[in-house]
Motif scaffolding. Structure first.
Motif, short mmCIF file in Angstrom:
data_model
loop_
_atom_site.label_atom_id
_atom_site.label_comp_id
_atom_site.label_asym_id
_atom_site.label_seq_id
_atom_site.Cartn_x
_atom_site.Cartn_y
_atom_site.Cartn_z
N TYR A 187 0.59 -0.78 -0.22
CA TYR A 187 0.11 -0.10 -0.32
C TYR A 187 0.26 0.97 -0.14
CZ TYR A 187 -3.39 3.87 1.45
OH TYR A 187 -4.11 4.53 1.53
N ASN A 188 1.78 1.55 1.14
CA ASN A 188 2.91 2.47 0.97
C ASN A 188 3.79 2.77 -0.27
OD1 ASN A 188 1.26 3.34 3.54
ND2 ASN A 188 3.26 1.78 4.03
N ARG A 189 3.93 1.82 -1.44
CA ARG A 189 4.50 1.65 -2.22
C ARG A 189 4.03 2.05 -3.46
NH1 ARG A 189 7.72 0.98 -6.39
NH2 ARG A 189 9.88 0.23 -6.06
N ALA A 190 2.66 1.68 -3.92
CA ALA A 190 1.38 1.73 -4.92
C ALA A 190 1.82 3.41 -4.89
CB ALA A 190 0.39 1.46 -4.11
N VAL A 191 1.74 4.34 -5.73
CA VAL A 191 1.41 5.14 -6.52
C VAL A 191 -0.23 5.70 -5.88
CG1 VAL A 191 1.20 7.06 -8.06
CG2 VAL A 191 3.02 5.57 -8.12
N HIS A 192 -0.81 7.37 -5.67
CA HIS A 192 -2.31 7.34 -4.85
C HIS A 192 -2.66 8.01 -6.72
CE1 HIS A 192 -2.15 6.31 -0.51
NE2 HIS A 192 -1.53 4.75 -1.21
N SER A 193 -3.62 8.03 -6.09
CA SER A 193 -4.58 8.53 -7.56
C SER A 193 -4.47 10.24 -6.81
CB SER A 193 -5.98 8.42 -7.42
OG SER A 193 -6.65 8.24 -6.57
N TYR A 244 2.13 9.67 -5.99
CA TYR A 244 2.99 9.48 -5.38
C TYR A 244 2.76 8.43 -4.71
CZ TYR A 244 5.42 13.73 -7.94
OH TYR A 244 6.20 15.09 -8.16
N SER A 245 3.61 7.95 -4.14
CA SER A 245 3.44 6.60 -3.19
C SER A 245 3.33 7.85 -1.87
CB SER A 245 4.59 5.61 -3.23
OG SER A 245 5.66 6.17 -3.12
N PRO A 246 3.10 6.77 -0.80
CA PRO A 246 3.36 7.36 0.91
C PRO A 246 4.88 7.47 1.01
CG PRO A 246 1.20 6.47 0.46
CD PRO A 246 1.91 5.96 -0.78
N PHE A 247 5.92 6.50 0.50
CA PHE A 247 6.84 6.27 1.30
C PHE A 247 7.65 7.14 0.45
CE2 PHE A 247 7.03 1.17 1.54
CZ PHE A 247 6.87 1.63 2.85
N GLU A 248 7.25 7.88 -1.31
CA GLU A 248 8.40 8.75 -1.71
C GLU A 248 7.76 10.46 -0.83
OE1 GLU A 248 9.65 10.49 -6.11
OE2 GLU A 248 7.58 8.17 -6.15
N ILE A 249 6.53 10.31 -1.01
CA ILE A 249 6.33 11.51 -0.31
C ILE A 249 6.76 11.66 1.32
CG2 ILE A 249 4.61 12.55 1.31
CD1 ILE A 249 2.46 11.69 -0.54
#
Length: 291
Positions: free
Chosen positions: A105-111, A115-120
């Protein structure tokens, strides 16, 4: 970023607080505010006292109002879908799958953010087994000094903020389509919509009233939530969303919620708007013009 923590229904407020410090505060530090529902664990004296001493503000959502914390509801639905795909027929293995689902979930890009939560949070996505097959991806090591890393994170957060605001504006425009803004003041008298999820005892039969009143507005929390002088016999929180309230018109003596057009085939989701449209004048006991 989401954290999926294993707990039991019988856990009390003390155990929930221990889990929170172990799994959340340990990684992210103390929080300025916490949004939660009105579960007895979060309304307990221990939970309130603990966070007041630490300076954390507790925000409680109102019943049947997903706009307060709709993000949590969406995450819960996504979690259910991910677990359903991962565990398949082996239902008892869901505890072992929970860490893998959290990482996915944290690795997936959100609509909403793009960006993904990890990247943010960290400025990069962690490696996955696929990234290790040929050679590590060099894009994760593109920042050679702290200054460029900090600038990248600041720009990233600005982009995420802009993307979220754009998405929220779209949601608000769609949700408010056809709605009429109604504002109450302390002392106003209102009808209260009895939703069957919140008032099961008063809505056992389809022939029972869908609303009751009038009740007086005690205080205004914000434009969307009000505290009502609700009798203790109902046994629910006295805070209501504006959708479940409508102005009491003393001039219409024959008005009753059972005669509302929404009773004739309507549903609980639409009754709030119908009730608001049906009544446009407020009445106060001290209003000489109506005495």
């Amino acid at each position: 970023m989401a954290h999926f923590i294993l707990c039991k229904k019988v856990d009390d407020a003390i155990h929930i607080a221990d889990l929170f410090f172990k799994e959340v505060v340990r990684l992210h530090g103390l929080l300025k505010s916490i949004v939660s529902d009105r579960d007895t664990k979060f309304l307990s004296h221990f939970w309130r006292t603990l966070w007041s001493k630490l300076g954390t503000k507790l925000l409680f959502s109102t019943t049947c109002h997903p706009q307060t914390d709709g993000q949590t509801e969406e995450v819960n639905r996504t979690l259910s879908s991910l677990l359903r795909v991962v565990i398949k027929k082996n239902i008892k293995s869901w505890e072992q799958c929970l860490p893998h689902v959290e990482f996915a979930y944290n690795r997936a890009v959100h609509s909403a953010t793009h960006y993904s939560p990890f990247e943010i949070v960290y400025g990069l996505n962690p490696l996955t087994p696929l990234d290790l097959l040929p050679l590590p991806n060099n894009s994760n090591f593109q920042h050679k000094d702290g200054k460029s890393k900090a600038e990248y994170v600041w720009k990233l957060h600005e982009k995420v903020k802009a993307n979220i605001e754009k998405k929220v504006e779209s949601y608000v425009k769609q949700a408010n389509k056809g709605r009429k803004k109604v504002v109450f003041e302390p002392g106003d008298w209102v009808w209260v919509h009895l939703r069957k999820e919140r008032f099961p005892a008063q809505r056992k039969s389809k022939f029972q009233q869908r609303g009751n009143g009038p009740f007086q507005v005690l205080s205004k929390i914000n434009d969307n939530a009000y505290k009502i002088d609700l009798p203790g016999e109902y046994g629910v929180s006295a805070t209501f969303n504006v959708v479940d309230l409508s102005i009491f018109d003393a001039g219409d003596e024959d008005y009753n919620l059972r005669t509302n057009s929404s009773e004739k085939g309507g549903n609980d989701e639409d009754i709030g708007g119908d009730m608001t449209k049906a009544m446009t004048r407020s009445w106060r006991p001290n209003d000489k013009s109506k005495s």
